[in-house]
Design a protein around this motif. Structure first.
Motif, PDB file in Angstrom:
ATOM      1  N   GLN A  15       0.816  -1.216   0.000  1.00 44.55           N
ATOM      2  CA  GLN A  15       0.000   0.000   0.000  1.00 44.55           C
ATOM      3  C   GLN A  15       0.849   1.266   0.000  1.00 44.55           C
ATOM      4  OE1 GLN A  15      -3.436   0.078  -0.178  1.00 44.55           O
ATOM      5  NE2 GLN A  15      -3.272  -2.137  -0.498  1.00 44.55           N
ATOM      6  N   GLY A  16       2.167   1.076  -0.009  1.00 44.40           N
ATOM      7  CA  GLY A  16       3.059   2.228  -0.075  1.00 44.40           C
ATOM      8  C   GLY A  16       3.523   2.754   1.268  1.00 44.40           C
ATOM      9  N   PHE A  17       3.408   1.930   2.340  1.00 41.57           N
ATOM     10  CA  PHE A  17       3.811   2.362   3.679  1.00 41.57           C
ATOM     11  C   PHE A  17       4.892   1.437   4.212  1.00 41.57           C
ATOM     12  CE2 PHE A  17      -0.460   3.893   2.982  1.00 41.57           C
ATOM     13  CZ  PHE A  17      -0.387   5.210   3.413  1.00 41.57           C
ATOM     14  N   ARG A  18       5.834   2.007   4.940  1.00 41.98           N
ATOM     15  CA  ARG A  18       6.965   1.231   5.436  1.00 41.98           C
ATOM     16  C   ARG A  18       6.573   0.245   6.516  1.00 41.98           C
ATOM     17  NH1 ARG A  18      10.734   1.993   9.349  1.00 41.98           N
ATOM     18  NH2 ARG A  18       9.841   4.013   9.893  1.00 41.98           N
ATOM     19  N   THR A  19       5.642   0.637   7.392  1.00 46.01           N
ATOM     20  CA  THR A  19       5.254  -0.225   8.511  1.00 46.01           C
ATOM     21  C   THR A  19       3.740  -0.311   8.636  1.00 46.01           C
ATOM     22  OG1 THR A  19       5.196   1.616  10.093  1.00 46.01           O
ATOM     23  CG2 THR A  19       7.315   0.484   9.787  1.00 46.01           C
ATOM     24  N   ALA A  20       3.303  -1.300   9.402  1.00 48.45           N
ATOM     25  CA  ALA A  20       1.873  -1.441   9.679  1.00 48.45           C
ATOM     26  C   ALA A  20       1.351  -0.222  10.425  1.00 48.45           C
ATOM     27  CB  ALA A  20       1.623  -2.711  10.493  1.00 48.45           C
ATOM     28  N   GLU A  21       2.165   0.314  11.337  1.00 51.97           N
ATOM     29  CA  GLU A  21       1.745   1.490  12.101  1.00 51.97           C
ATOM     30  C   GLU A  21       1.464   2.685  11.190  1.00 51.97           C
ATOM     31  OE1 GLU A  21       3.929  -1.160  14.899  1.00 51.97           O
ATOM     32  OE2 GLU A  21       4.247  -0.454  12.858  1.00 51.97           O
ATOM     33  N   LYS A  22       2.325   2.869  10.180  1.00 50.71           N
ATOM     34  CA  LYS A  22       2.122   3.974   9.243  1.00 50.71           C
ATOM     35  C   LYS A  22       0.836   3.777   8.437  1.00 50.71           C
ATOM     36  CE  LYS A  22       5.810   6.491  10.027  1.00 50.71           C
ATOM     37  NZ  LYS A  22       5.691   7.870  10.580  1.00 50.71           N
ATOM     38  N   LEU A  23       0.566   2.539   8.037  1.00 49.94           N
ATOM     39  CA  LEU A  23      -0.656   2.258   7.284  1.00 49.94           C
ATOM     40  C   LEU A  23      -1.889   2.480   8.150  1.00 49.94           C
ATOM     41  CD1 LEU A  23      -2.286   1.243   4.917  1.00 49.94           C
ATOM     42  CD2 LEU A  23      -1.675  -1.109   5.551  1.00 49.94           C
ATOM     43  N   VAL A  24      -1.854   2.017   9.396  1.00 51.82           N
ATOM     44  CA  VAL A  24      -2.985   2.210  10.306  1.00 51.82           C
ATOM     45  C   VAL A  24      -3.199   3.695  10.575  1.00 51.82           C
ATOM     46  CG1 VAL A  24      -3.812   1.826  12.669  1.00 51.82           C
ATOM     47  CG2 VAL A  24      -2.804  -0.055  11.382  1.00 51.82           C
ATOM     48  N   GLN A  25      -2.117   4.429  10.757  1.00 54.06           N
ATOM     49  CA  GLN A  25      -2.243   5.869  10.981  1.00 54.06           C
ATOM     50  C   GLN A  25      -2.911   6.542   9.786  1.00 54.06           C
ATOM     51  OE1 GLN A  25       1.460   7.995  11.521  1.00 54.06           O
ATOM     52  NE2 GLN A  25       0.448   9.835  12.278  1.00 54.06           N
ATOM     53  N   HIS A  26      -2.528   6.117   8.591  1.00 55.71           N
ATOM     54  CA  HIS A  26      -3.138   6.684   7.382  1.00 55.71           C
ATOM     55  C   HIS A  26      -4.626   6.368   7.316  1.00 55.71           C
ATOM     56  CE1 HIS A  26      -3.729   7.729   3.163  1.00 55.71           C
ATOM     57  NE2 HIS A  26      -4.261   6.542   2.982  1.00 55.71           N
ATOM     58  N   GLU A  27      -4.995   5.125   7.622  1.00 58.15           N
ATOM     59  CA  GLU A  27      -6.383   4.706   7.503  1.00 58.15           C
ATOM     60  C   GLU A  27      -7.273   5.324   8.577  1.00 58.15           C
ATOM     61  OE1 GLU A  27      -7.769   2.941   5.092  1.00 58.15           O
ATOM     62  OE2 GLU A  27      -5.828   2.833   4.066  1.00 58.15           O
ATOM     63  N   THR A  28      -6.712   5.578   9.752  1.00 60.87           N
ATOM     64  CA  THR A  28      -7.517   6.095  10.859  1.00 60.87           C
ATOM     65  C   THR A  28      -7.413   7.606  11.017  1.00 60.87           C
ATOM     66  OG1 THR A  28      -5.698   5.753  12.438  1.00 60.87           O
ATOM     67  CG2 THR A  28      -7.270   3.940  12.146  1.00 60.87           C
TER      68      THR A  28
END
Length: 218
Positions: free
Chosen positions: A71-84
């Protein structure tokens, strides 16, 4: 437990107009606050479960095939931050607590991406989260307050402290749970108190932030 549709209906059915809220009696006002807190616990726990699965699908060994990197994010935390749309801190909490919930789920051992729990002494915390009796922030307080096993404090001793905290949690707020967890840790590891106090002193810092108007804030 509630479905996502039920949670959405419950929240949307509550009036956000201050004038309507002012018409409530004292008992109805307090009941509304308690109900909304219950809904928030359920929503936060559900969000943590989802974040935990995002983390599992983004784990390091998957590399570029992991969900976050695809999805273009380095970590799961970055992806979750983007989604939330949350802070990095809140996203990290969702991922760490969500991972705990997955790890402590008995059915997790049958999943293709299962692995040994990193924090087995927190198994009862994961169960309490899944049942809705414990909030995500309270779980974080228990985890942070108790810390990890040491040469003196075994995993079993921490698991016993967890049960004590869960029995008391319904009468305590999140700040009080953290203080109580630290107290329990000190009770079973008196020799480590001075060392932890030194670690806290060493972790002190000061930070300068540049404001939009060019001034600094410390």
């Amino acid at each position: 437990s509630y479905s996502l549709a039920e949670l959405s209906a419950m929240v949307s059915g509550f009036s956000l107009v201050p004038a309507d809220v002012r018409q409530l009696s004292d008992s109805d006002l307090l009941a509304s606050q308690r109900t909304l807190a219950e809904i928030k616990r359920a929503v936060d726990a559900s969000s943590a479960v989802v974040a935990g699965e995002i983390a599992a699908r983004s784990r390091r060994e998957l590399g570029y095939q992991g969900l976050a990197q695809r999805q273009g994010f380095r970590t799961a935390e970055k992806l979750v931050q983007h989604e939330t749309g949350s802070t990095a801190r809140d996203a990290g909490t969702l991922v760490s607590i969500g991972t705990l919930m997955h790890d402590s789920d008995p059915a997790h051992n049958f999943e293709a991406h299962s692995f040994e729990p990193d924090e087995p002494w927190l198994g009862a915390v994961g169960a309490a989260l899944r049942s809705g009796s414990l909030s995500v922030e309270a779980a974080k307080s228990i985890r942070n307050g108790l810390g990890v096993p040491s040469d003196v404090v075994t995993s079993d001793l921490l698991a016993g402290a967890v049960l004590t905290l869960l029995a008391e949690a319904s009468t305590l707020n999140v700040d009080a749970i953290l203080l109580r967890a630290r107290q329990l840790r000190d009770d079973i590891d008196f020799a480590g108190v001075a060392e932890r106090e030194q670690q806290i002193r060493e972790a002190r810092s000061i930070r300068r932030v540049r404001r939009a108007n060019g001034l600094s804030r410390y």
